[in-house]
Design a protein around this motif. Structure first.
Motif, PDB file in Angstrom:
ATOM      1  N   GLU A  19      -0.226   2.416  -5.556  1.00 31.63           N
ATOM      2  CA  GLU A  19      -1.546   2.618  -4.964  1.00 31.63           C
ATOM      3  C   GLU A  19      -1.597   2.215  -3.501  1.00 31.63           C
ATOM      4  OE1 GLU A  19      -4.786   0.912  -7.214  1.00 31.63           O
ATOM      5  OE2 GLU A  19      -4.403   2.379  -8.792  1.00 31.63           O
ATOM      6  N   LEU A  20      -2.307   3.011  -2.718  1.00 27.26           N
ATOM      7  CA  LEU A  20      -2.492   2.683  -1.305  1.00 27.26           C
ATOM      8  C   LEU A  20      -3.842   2.003  -1.092  1.00 27.26           C
ATOM      9  CD1 LEU A  20      -1.243   5.788   0.722  1.00 27.26           C
ATOM     10  CD2 LEU A  20       0.066   3.941  -0.266  1.00 27.26           C
ATOM     11  N   PRO A  76      -8.793   5.828  -2.317  1.00 28.96           N
ATOM     12  CA  PRO A  76      -8.994   6.541  -3.587  1.00 28.96           C
ATOM     13  C   PRO A  76      -8.561   8.013  -3.612  1.00 28.96           C
ATOM     14  CG  PRO A  76     -10.878   5.157  -3.107  1.00 28.96           C
ATOM     15  CD  PRO A  76      -9.986   5.085  -1.903  1.00 28.96           C
ATOM     16  N   ASN A  77      -8.938   8.809  -2.612  1.00 32.98           N
ATOM     17  CA  ASN A  77      -8.581  10.231  -2.751  1.00 32.98           C
ATOM     18  C   ASN A  77      -7.076  10.456  -2.638  1.00 32.98           C
ATOM     19  OD1 ASN A  77      -8.699   9.893   0.124  1.00 32.98           O
ATOM     20  ND2 ASN A  77      -8.841  12.114   0.351  1.00 32.98           N
ATOM     21  N   ILE A  78      -6.403   9.678  -1.814  1.00 32.10           N
ATOM     22  CA  ILE A  78      -4.937   9.809  -1.685  1.00 32.10           C
ATOM     23  C   ILE A  78      -4.260   9.328  -2.976  1.00 32.10           C
ATOM     24  CG2 ILE A  78      -2.873   9.073  -0.367  1.00 32.10           C
ATOM     25  CD1 ILE A  78      -4.596  10.535   1.552  1.00 32.10           C
ATOM     26  N   ASP A  88       4.883   5.737   2.084  1.00 29.41           N
ATOM     27  CA  ASP A  88       3.420   5.715   2.064  1.00 29.41           C
ATOM     28  C   ASP A  88       2.876   4.280   2.013  1.00 29.41           C
ATOM     29  OD1 ASP A  88       3.337   8.438   2.189  1.00 29.41           O
ATOM     30  OD2 ASP A  88       2.869   8.741   0.063  1.00 29.41           O
ATOM     31  N   GLN A  89       3.658   3.385   1.420  1.00 29.53           N
ATOM     32  CA  GLN A  89       3.214   1.986   1.357  1.00 29.53           C
ATOM     33  C   GLN A  89       3.110   1.356   2.741  1.00 29.53           C
ATOM     34  OE1 GLN A  89       1.921  -0.030  -0.956  1.00 29.53           O
ATOM     35  NE2 GLN A  89       1.885   1.767  -2.278  1.00 29.53           N
ATOM     36  N   GLY A 102      -6.681  -4.535   9.290  1.00 26.04           N
ATOM     37  CA  GLY A 102      -8.039  -4.654   8.748  1.00 26.04           C
ATOM     38  C   GLY A 102      -8.829  -3.360   8.835  1.00 26.04           C
ATOM     39  N   VAL A 103      -8.079  -2.247   8.854  1.00 25.60           N
ATOM     40  CA  VAL A 103      -8.748  -0.935   8.830  1.00 25.60           C
ATOM     41  C   VAL A 103      -8.324  -0.191   7.573  1.00 25.60           C
ATOM     42  CG1 VAL A 103      -9.079  -0.505  11.303  1.00 25.60           C
ATOM     43  CG2 VAL A 103      -6.851  -0.029  10.300  1.00 25.60           C
ATOM     44  N   THR A 104      -9.267   0.088   6.720  1.00 26.87           N
ATOM     45  CA  THR A 104      -8.863   0.828   5.524  1.00 26.87           C
ATOM     46  C   THR A 104      -9.228   2.297   5.637  1.00 26.87           C
ATOM     47  OG1 THR A 104     -10.917   0.370   4.377  1.00 26.87           O
ATOM     48  CG2 THR A 104      -9.114  -1.204   4.039  1.00 26.87           C
TER      49      THR A 104
END
Ligand SMILES: [Fe+2]
Length: 141
Positions: free
Chosen positions: A8-9, A12-14, A125-126, A136-138
């Motif tokens: 998981e990154l 949610p959509n990715i 991707d991780q 601190g940017v999601t």
């Protein structure tokens, strides 16, 4: 199911798209392995190729957009890795159109897809997720 939570990154959509990719490859491999005659397997093969040529391209685009949004420094390199994969899928699609149901070609394809996906999602991707956390940017907001 070969999906793992550690993939998981946190986007949610990715994450959903990654899960769908794993699900489809899983289904594709199970279909290839089954003892059914090839005439019955060919539908799933056609569907999988269509999916890989459509959904994957969209997924890569979404993921690249997200990288740009958070200012990910590895964007150009990552984009190149995606482009190489799209070219590989195109190449296999052309071979399949020429050769038809070719067990060896499809076995190789499914194996490479799965290995690529695990490696890419678990490693490459991780790095995006790590960067987002560090900065601190999601990008979810
Ligand atoms: Fe990616």
């Amino acid at each position: 199911m070969i999906w793992k939570e550690k993939y998981e990154l946190g986007v949610p959509n990715i994450d959903e798209q990654h899960q769908e990719l794993f699900r489809r490859i899983d289904e594709f491999m199970a279909n290839l392995r089954s003892a059914d005659p090839w005439e019955e397997k060919v539908d799933v093969v056609n569907e999988t190729l269509k999916f890989m040529n459509g959904y994957v391209v969209e997924h890569f685009r979404d993921e690249e957009e997200y990288q740009q949004k958070i200012g990910y420094p590895g964007y150009e390199m990552h984009k190149k890795i995606h482009a190489d994969m799209v070219n590989y899928v195109l190449h296999v699609t052309e071979e399949y159109e020429k050769r038809g149901y070719d067990e060896k070609l499809l076995q190789q394809f499914s194996g490479k897809l799965l290995a690529w996906l695990i490696n890419h999602v678990a490693a490459e991707d991780q790095r995006i997720a790590l960067y987002a956390i560090e900065k601190g940017v999601t990008g979810n907001e």
